[in-house]
Design a protein around this motif. Sequence first.
Motif, short mmCIF file in Angstrom:
data_model
loop_
_atom_site.label_atom_id
_atom_site.label_comp_id
_atom_site.label_asym_id
_atom_site.label_seq_id
_atom_site.Cartn_x
_atom_site.Cartn_y
_atom_site.Cartn_z
N MET A 155 27.91 16.32 -9.70
CA MET A 155 28.88 16.75 -9.43
C MET A 155 29.09 16.83 -11.15
O MET A 155 29.30 16.18 -12.00
CB MET A 155 30.12 15.49 -9.27
N ILE A 156 30.26 17.53 -11.60
CA ILE A 156 30.53 18.04 -12.37
C ILE A 156 32.21 18.60 -12.74
O ILE A 156 32.35 19.69 -11.62
CB ILE A 156 29.49 19.24 -13.25
N GLU A 157 32.87 18.14 -13.29
CA GLU A 157 34.29 18.00 -13.97
C GLU A 157 34.45 18.46 -15.56
O GLU A 157 33.47 17.75 -16.25
CB GLU A 157 35.13 16.68 -13.01
N GLU A 158 35.03 19.27 -15.23
CA GLU A 158 35.42 19.47 -16.43
C GLU A 158 37.32 19.72 -17.04
O GLU A 158 37.52 20.24 -15.52
CB GLU A 158 34.92 20.93 -16.82
N LEU A 159 37.42 18.99 -17.75
CA LEU A 159 39.16 18.99 -18.19
C LEU A 159 39.37 19.20 -19.71
O LEU A 159 38.40 18.94 -20.50
CB LEU A 159 39.49 17.69 -17.66
N LYS A 160 40.55 20.54 -19.70
CA LYS A 160 41.30 20.41 -21.37
C LYS A 160 41.41 18.89 -22.01
O LYS A 160 42.62 18.21 -20.65
CB LYS A 160 42.09 21.84 -21.59
N ILE A 161 40.95 18.72 -22.98
CA ILE A 161 41.79 17.80 -23.18
C ILE A 161 42.49 17.90 -24.59
O ILE A 161 42.62 19.21 -25.56
CB ILE A 161 41.09 16.43 -23.95
N ASP A 162 44.00 17.07 -25.26
CA ASP A 162 45.09 18.16 -26.32
C ASP A 162 44.58 17.42 -27.40
O ASP A 162 45.19 17.73 -28.44
CB ASP A 162 46.35 18.33 -25.57
N ASN A 163 43.61 16.14 -27.10
CA ASN A 163 43.22 15.19 -28.48
C ASN A 163 42.54 14.83 -27.91
O ASN A 163 41.55 14.53 -27.31
CB ASN A 163 44.60 14.57 -28.61
N PHE A 164 41.48 14.17 -29.36
CA PHE A 164 39.91 13.36 -29.55
C PHE A 164 40.96 12.04 -28.82
O PHE A 164 39.59 11.60 -29.03
CB PHE A 164 39.32 13.25 -29.83
N GLN A 173 30.76 27.25 -36.61
CA GLN A 173 31.45 28.25 -37.18
C GLN A 173 32.38 28.73 -37.43
O GLN A 173 33.12 30.22 -37.69
CB GLN A 173 30.05 30.07 -37.03
N GLY A 174 33.65 28.31 -36.85
CA GLY A 174 34.93 29.23 -36.34
C GLY A 174 35.13 29.48 -35.44
O GLY A 174 36.39 29.37 -34.83
N LYS A 175 34.58 30.53 -34.44
CA LYS A 175 34.53 30.59 -32.94
C LYS A 175 35.06 29.94 -32.34
O LYS A 175 34.69 28.20 -32.64
CB LYS A 175 33.75 31.01 -32.72
N LEU A 176 35.95 29.77 -31.12
CA LEU A 176 36.59 29.08 -30.08
C LEU A 176 36.32 29.35 -28.40
O LEU A 176 35.88 30.24 -28.37
CB LEU A 176 37.99 29.45 -30.35
N ILE A 177 35.74 28.40 -27.47
CA ILE A 177 35.74 28.25 -26.41
C ILE A 177 36.57 28.03 -26.13
O ILE A 177 37.55 27.68 -25.99
CB ILE A 177 34.55 26.87 -26.03
N ASP A 178 36.55 29.62 -24.94
CA ASP A 178 37.80 29.79 -23.60
C ASP A 178 37.67 28.79 -22.78
O ASP A 178 36.91 28.28 -21.97
CB ASP A 178 37.72 31.22 -23.68
N ILE A 179 38.82 28.47 -22.31
CA ILE A 179 39.44 27.12 -21.08
C ILE A 179 39.70 28.02 -20.35
O ILE A 179 40.13 27.62 -19.12
CB ILE A 179 40.51 26.14 -22.09
N LYS A 180 39.24 29.61 -20.08
CA LYS A 180 39.32 29.91 -18.97
C LYS A 180 37.90 29.96 -17.94
O LYS A 180 37.97 30.36 -17.22
CB LYS A 180 39.54 31.46 -19.07
N CYS A 181 37.29 29.17 -18.56
CA CYS A 181 36.39 29.03 -17.81
C CYS A 181 35.52 27.98 -17.85
O CYS A 181 34.98 27.38 -16.63
CB CYS A 181 34.95 29.77 -19.41
N LEU A 182 36.61 26.73 -17.78
CA LEU A 182 37.03 26.20 -16.91
C LEU A 182 36.50 25.66 -16.02
O LEU A 182 37.36 26.59 -15.12
CB LEU A 182 37.81 24.28 -17.75
N GLY A 183 35.48 24.55 -14.97
CA GLY A 183 35.31 24.47 -13.43
C GLY A 183 33.50 24.66 -13.73
O GLY A 183 33.44 26.18 -14.05
N ALA A 184 32.98 24.33 -13.00
CA ALA A 184 31.71 24.66 -13.05
C ALA A 184 31.41 25.27 -12.28
O ALA A 184 31.69 25.31 -10.92
CB ALA A 184 31.05 23.05 -12.66
N ASN A 185 30.31 25.88 -12.91
CA ASN A 185 30.41 27.48 -11.09
C ASN A 185 28.60 26.79 -10.95
O ASN A 185 28.02 26.13 -11.24
CB ASN A 185 30.06 28.95 -12.16
N TRP A 186 28.46 27.75 -10.60
CA TRP A 186 26.87 27.33 -9.30
C TRP A 186 25.85 26.97 -10.68
O TRP A 186 24.79 27.03 -10.09
CB TRP A 186 26.91 28.38 -8.41
N GLN A 187 25.37 28.29 -11.35
CA GLN A 187 24.77 28.21 -12.81
C GLN A 187 25.00 26.89 -13.43
O GLN A 187 23.23 26.62 -13.42
CB GLN A 187 25.17 29.75 -13.64
#
Length: 163
Positions: free
Chosen positions: A4-13, A118-132
Motif C-alpha cells: 500500500m502506498i499513501e501520499e499526503l501533502k504537508i505544510d511544514n517539516f 535546482q529550484g523546480k517544484l513538484i506539483d501536488i496534483k500528482c499525489l495519490g499513487a497510481n498503478w505505475q
Amino acid sequence: MKIMIEELKIDNFGFIETLSQQYILANGSFIDINHPLPQIIDDFNTLSGTRPKLRNLGIYNLISLKNIYIQLNQEACLKIVDQYIHGIGWHDLQYICFLDIQSSNIYIHIIFNRVTPQGKLIDIKCLGANWQQYEVLRQSCSLVIDNPVHNKYLQRRFCNCCG
C-alpha cells in the motif's frame, strides 16, 4: 505480500521530528542524516524557502509492505526504497527516510521536499499513487526478496554446497 502506498501533502517539516521519535532514521538525499535533527529540518526549510509563496512544502509518503514471508533487514529495505525512488523519478528530490521493520510487516516513511535543489517544484496534483508506482514498488520488492542474499529459502534452494 500486500502493498500500500499513501501520499499526503504537508505544510511544514516538523513531522520529521515526530517520525524520528518513533522510527529508525535510515537514509536521506541532499542532506546529512548525521546532523542533529533541528539542522536537518532547517536544511529542508532552507531549500523550500527558495520558493517563499509555497504553502504545502513537502510530500509524506507511507509505504506499507504487509505479510512478508521473509525477514528483511535495514539494508534490504533501503535497497527497496532506493529502487522505488529512482523508479518513480524522484531521486533528484531532497528526502529523508524512516523505517519501521517488524517481523512480517515493514513501514517506510519518506518525507520529500517539493522544491528540487535546482529550484523546480513538484506539483501536488500528482499525489495519490497510481498503478505505475505500485508496479515500480512491486518490482523493487521482487528484486530484493527474490535475491538469495536476503532470502534464506533461496540460499538453500540454489546452494551447490550439498553433494
